[in-house]
Design a protein around this motif. Sequence first.
Motif, PDB file in Angstrom:
ATOM      1  N   PRO A   1      26.394  50.176  41.279  1.00  0.00           N
ATOM      2  CA  PRO A   1      26.323  48.807  41.731  1.00  0.00           C
ATOM      3  C   PRO A   1      26.631  48.506  43.227  1.00  0.00           C
ATOM      4  N   LYS A   2      26.228  46.996  43.534  1.00  0.00           N
ATOM      5  CA  LYS A   2      26.872  46.807  44.731  1.00  0.00           C
ATOM      6  C   LYS A   2      27.908  45.996  44.870  1.00  0.00           C
ATOM      7  N   TYR A   3      28.253  45.356  43.627  1.00  0.00           N
ATOM      8  CA  TYR A   3      29.378  44.397  43.154  1.00  0.00           C
ATOM      9  C   TYR A   3      29.992  45.121  42.209  1.00  0.00           C
ATOM     10  N   LEU A   4      31.422  45.328  42.102  1.00  0.00           N
ATOM     11  CA  LEU A   4      32.245  45.826  41.311  1.00  0.00           C
ATOM     12  C   LEU A   4      33.237  44.695  40.681  1.00  0.00           C
ATOM     13  N   PHE A   5      33.411  44.356  39.456  1.00  0.00           N
ATOM     14  CA  PHE A   5      34.531  43.558  38.963  1.00  0.00           C
ATOM     15  C   PHE A   5      35.288  44.242  38.036  1.00  0.00           C
ATOM     16  N   CYS A   6      36.570  43.888  38.376  1.00  0.00           N
ATOM     17  CA  CYS A   6      37.589  44.681  37.530  1.00  0.00           C
ATOM     18  C   CYS A   6      38.791  43.549  37.296  1.00  0.00           C
ATOM     19  N   ASP A   7      38.988  43.250  35.907  1.00  0.00           N
ATOM     20  CA  ASP A   7      39.751  42.422  35.188  1.00  0.00           C
ATOM     21  C   ASP A   7      40.985  43.043  34.718  1.00  0.00           C
TER      22      ASP A   7
END
Length: 248
Positions: free
Chosen positions: A156-162
């Motif tokens: 991915p170009k964008y990584l989201f971590c909750d």
Amino acid sequence: MIEIENIKKAFKDKVVLKGISTVFQKGKTNLIIGGSGTGKSVLLKTMIGLIRPDTGRVLYDGRDFYEGDAEVKQAIRREMGVLFQGGALFDSQTVEQNVRFPLDMLTNQSMEEKKERVAFCLKRVGLEGTGQRMPSEISGGMKKRVGIARAIVMNPKYLFCDEPNSGLDPLTSVKIDALIKEITEEFDITTVIITHDMNSVMEIGQHISFLYQGDKLWTGENTEIVNTDVPELQEFLFSNKLLRDLKP
């Protein structure tokens, strides 16, 4: 790079986001912090398309996620990786199958190609040789690593971590933080992290946005945060012993 412009969201009479604008920088760990109920999770969900904002724009390297056509939206979604708070692994599938899931759903790669990519990602997060184990057979920290491997399997170009450190002991939390930061820099990803963990703020907070009651009150780096003159941020930070000890 991800830019959000004047993001507003309300649920019936409750205003959750009051016009948030900020930039999440490429190759850096971008943290969103704030107390419970400040709108952090809602903001993240508007960015990944789970909740549509009432107004505002979400731009991925200049591409408008909500105003773009179906092809643009699909292209952006393919460039996202998401690490959910609880890991969100499929209990009935092996570690390898869990990591392979996005490839099965979104690509036409051969099984050999997919297995090769999964093996690479598991090795990168320190889980080489665990592919045939079940989620019930691994620790909480290992589950988070599997979640990270799945989040990066599509490159991915964008990584989201909750809340990536939720439920982890302090030592494991430090290791997960370090891994996310390493992967962000190594692959030049725009990483966005929601966290309550002040150790994470001080260790990997390269770009931090502080939310308070639906407003963004402060943006800066972890080297600047202890000197903030924003009263709400001071209260949030110095209720934590670690930052009280660091306060000048």
